[in-house]
Write a protein that holds these residues in place. Structure first.
Motif, mmCIF file in Angstrom:
data_model
loop_
_atom_site.group_PDB
_atom_site.id
_atom_site.type_symbol
_atom_site.label_atom_id
_atom_site.label_comp_id
_atom_site.label_asym_id
_atom_site.label_seq_id
_atom_site.Cartn_x
_atom_site.Cartn_y
_atom_site.Cartn_z
ATOM 1 N N GLY A 26 2.234 -5.537 -2.424
ATOM 2 C CA GLY A 26 1.141 -6.406 -2.057
ATOM 3 C C GLY A 26 1.007 -7.570 -3.014
ATOM 4 N N GLY A 27 0.178 -8.510 -2.627
ATOM 5 C CA GLY A 27 -0.038 -9.676 -3.455
ATOM 6 C C GLY A 27 -0.636 -10.810 -2.661
ATOM 7 N N LEU A 28 -0.614 -11.972 -3.261
ATOM 8 C CA LEU A 28 -1.144 -13.181 -2.648
ATOM 9 C C LEU A 28 -0.009 -13.979 -2.028
ATOM 10 C CD1 LEU A 28 -3.463 -15.227 -2.166
ATOM 11 C CD2 LEU A 28 -2.927 -16.170 -4.425
ATOM 12 N N VAL A 29 -0.181 -14.365 -0.774
ATOM 13 C CA VAL A 29 0.831 -15.142 -0.074
ATOM 14 C C VAL A 29 0.141 -16.201 0.786
ATOM 15 C CG1 VAL A 29 0.937 -13.544 1.887
ATOM 16 C CG2 VAL A 29 2.911 -15.000 1.351
ATOM 17 N N GLN A 30 0.786 -17.338 0.964
ATOM 18 C CA GLN A 30 0.232 -18.395 1.789
ATOM 19 C C GLN A 30 0.402 -18.085 3.269
ATOM 20 O OE1 GLN A 30 2.132 -22.039 0.461
ATOM 21 N NE2 GLN A 30 0.552 -22.375 -1.087
ATOM 22 N N PRO A 31 -0.469 -18.626 4.116
ATOM 23 C CA PRO A 31 -0.297 -18.429 5.555
ATOM 24 C C PRO A 31 1.099 -18.835 6.008
ATOM 25 C CG PRO A 31 -2.420 -19.406 5.110
ATOM 26 C CD PRO A 31 -1.675 -19.398 3.794
ATOM 27 N N GLY A 32 1.676 -18.017 6.879
ATOM 28 C CA GLY A 32 3.033 -18.238 7.338
ATOM 29 C C GLY A 32 4.087 -17.605 6.468
ATOM 30 N N GLY A 33 3.694 -17.105 5.331
ATOM 31 C CA GLY A 33 4.622 -16.490 4.415
ATOM 32 C C GLY A 33 4.969 -15.068 4.793
ATOM 33 N N SER A 34 5.801 -14.456 3.968
ATOM 34 C CA SER A 34 6.275 -13.102 4.213
ATOM 35 C C SER A 34 6.024 -12.221 3.002
ATOM 36 C CB SER A 34 7.773 -13.113 4.529
ATOM 37 O OG SER A 34 8.058 -13.848 5.698
ATOM 38 N N GLY B 58 18.210 5.816 0.876
ATOM 39 C CA GLY B 58 18.821 5.805 -0.435
ATOM 40 C C GLY B 58 17.832 5.896 -1.572
ATOM 41 N N ASN B 59 16.638 5.354 -1.377
ATOM 42 C CA ASN B 59 15.623 5.415 -2.425
ATOM 43 C C ASN B 59 14.318 6.030 -1.942
ATOM 44 O OD1 ASN B 59 14.672 3.340 -0.834
ATOM 45 N ND2 ASN B 59 14.757 1.770 -2.440
ATOM 46 N N ASP B 60 14.383 6.777 -0.819
ATOM 47 C CA ASP B 60 13.226 7.496 -0.288
ATOM 48 C C ASP B 60 12.021 6.571 -0.140
ATOM 49 O OD1 ASP B 60 12.972 9.987 0.824
ATOM 50 O OD2 ASP B 60 12.655 11.056 -1.055
ATOM 51 N N THR B 61 12.240 5.487 0.553
ATOM 52 C CA THR B 61 11.219 4.474 0.693
ATOM 53 C C THR B 61 11.073 4.038 2.146
ATOM 54 O OG1 THR B 61 11.607 3.641 -1.550
ATOM 55 C CG2 THR B 61 10.494 2.164 -0.022
ATOM 56 N N VAL B 62 9.841 3.837 2.562
ATOM 57 C CA VAL B 62 9.532 3.247 3.856
ATOM 58 C C VAL B 62 8.926 1.876 3.614
ATOM 59 C CG1 VAL B 62 8.184 3.440 5.971
ATOM 60 C CG2 VAL B 62 9.230 5.470 4.971
ATOM 61 N N TYR B 63 9.364 0.897 4.383
ATOM 62 C CA TYR B 63 8.933 -0.477 4.202
ATOM 63 C C TYR B 63 8.104 -0.963 5.383
ATOM 64 C CZ TYR B 63 12.657 -0.508 0.707
ATOM 65 O OH TYR B 63 13.465 -0.227 -0.367
ATOM 66 N N LEU B 64 7.243 -1.886 5.100
ATOM 67 C CA LEU B 64 6.593 -2.664 6.134
ATOM 68 C C LEU B 64 6.863 -4.130 5.831
ATOM 69 C CD1 LEU B 64 4.784 -2.565 8.680
ATOM 70 C CD2 LEU B 64 2.835 -2.991 7.156
ATOM 71 N N GLN B 65 7.789 -4.715 6.587
ATOM 72 C CA GLN B 65 8.102 -6.117 6.436
ATOM 73 C C GLN B 65 7.129 -6.932 7.263
ATOM 74 O OE1 GLN B 65 12.249 -7.231 7.047
ATOM 75 N NE2 GLN B 65 11.609 -9.241 7.802
ATOM 76 N N MET B 66 6.484 -7.882 6.627
ATOM 77 C CA MET B 66 5.461 -8.681 7.275
ATOM 78 C C MET B 66 5.857 -10.140 7.213
ATOM 79 S SD MET B 66 2.049 -6.768 5.812
ATOM 80 C CE MET B 66 2.383 -7.306 4.128
ATOM 81 N N ASN B 67 5.996 -10.747 8.366
ATOM 82 C CA ASN B 67 6.354 -12.145 8.476
ATOM 83 C C ASN B 67 5.249 -12.909 9.197
ATOM 84 O OD1 ASN B 67 8.999 -11.644 7.373
ATOM 85 N ND2 ASN B 67 9.640 -10.927 9.395
ATOM 86 N N GLY B 68 5.266 -14.211 9.024
ATOM 87 C CA GLY B 68 4.268 -15.039 9.688
ATOM 88 C C GLY B 68 2.845 -14.597 9.395
ATOM 89 N N LEU B 69 2.581 -14.305 8.152
ATOM 90 C CA LEU B 69 1.276 -13.748 7.776
ATOM 91 C C LEU B 69 0.147 -14.729 8.038
ATOM 92 C CD1 LEU B 69 2.381 -11.862 4.581
ATOM 93 C CD2 LEU B 69 1.243 -10.826 6.556
ATOM 94 N N LYS B 70 -0.970 -14.170 8.453
ATOM 95 C CA LYS B 70 -2.162 -14.926 8.777
ATOM 96 C C LYS B 70 -3.306 -14.472 7.887
ATOM 97 C CE LYS B 70 -0.721 -14.935 13.631
ATOM 98 N NZ LYS B 70 -1.106 -14.558 15.016
ATOM 99 N N PRO B 71 -4.302 -15.328 7.691
ATOM 100 C CA PRO B 71 -5.451 -14.914 6.882
ATOM 101 C C PRO B 71 -6.092 -13.618 7.372
ATOM 102 C CG PRO B 71 -5.511 -17.271 7.201
ATOM 103 C CD PRO B 71 -4.385 -16.751 8.055
ATOM 104 N N GLU B 72 -6.092 -13.384 8.676
ATOM 105 C CA GLU B 72 -6.682 -12.173 9.215
ATOM 106 C C GLU B 72 -5.871 -10.921 8.902
ATOM 107 O OE1 GLU B 72 -5.313 -14.597 12.931
ATOM 108 O OE2 GLU B 72 -5.998 -15.001 10.878
ATOM 109 N N ASP B 73 -4.683 -11.079 8.342
ATOM 110 C CA ASP B 73 -3.908 -9.940 7.878
ATOM 111 C C ASP B 73 -4.362 -9.464 6.506
ATOM 112 O OD1 ASP B 73 -2.131 -9.822 10.135
ATOM 113 O OD2 ASP B 73 -0.998 -11.496 9.283
ATOM 114 N N THR B 74 -5.235 -10.210 5.876
ATOM 115 C CA THR B 74 -5.739 -9.830 4.562
ATOM 116 C C THR B 74 -6.440 -8.482 4.636
ATOM 117 O OG1 THR B 74 -5.986 -12.122 3.825
ATOM 118 C CG2 THR B 74 -7.301 -10.460 2.697
#
Length: 118
Positions: free
Chosen positions: A9-17, A74-90
């Motif tokens: 997690g973190g801070l990303v600009q709208p439209g970012g990933s 390989g590293n026992d990890t599940v990912y959620l890739q998020m593209n085209g992020l919007k402010p409402e995804d906060t």
């Protein structure tokens, strides 16, 4: 102690990933159902995505085409890739395991904050 750890997690600009990670022994197992939820400040928690034991994936309608859930055994990890992020995804994004996910089955992660803002 065995823990389920979320990160990315973190801070990303709208439209970012951004890509979130959910890591613990067993979470990438073929028997493990794993889901992502999110809760925005002052709002109800909502289901976002699911990776089922049979390999199928499903998504909240509003994130379809933008988010993708996947596993890295390989590293026992599940990912959620998020593209085209919007402010409402906060929101605070949390990982939840199902019944057959190893030591942290039926377990909620602590969450990782995603903030989409310019």
């Amino acid at each position: 102690q065995v823990q389920l750890v979320e990160s990315g997690g973190g801070l990303v600009q709208p439209g970012g990933s951004l890509t979130l990670s959910c890591t613990a022994p067993g979470v990438s197992s073929d028997t493990c159902k794993i889901e992502w939820y999110r809760q925005a400040a002052g709002k109800q928690r909502e289901w976002v995505s699911r990776f089922s034991p049979d390999g199928t994936t499903s998504y909240l309608w509003s994130v379809k085409g933008r988010f993708a859930i996947s596993k890295d055994k390989g590293n026992d990890t599940v990912y959620l890739q998020m593209n085209g992020l919007k402010p409402e995804d906060t929101a605070m994004y949390s990982c939840k395991t199902g019944r057959y996910c190893g030591p942290r089955s039926n377990y909620w992660g602590r969450g990782t904050q995603v903030t989409v803002s310019s």
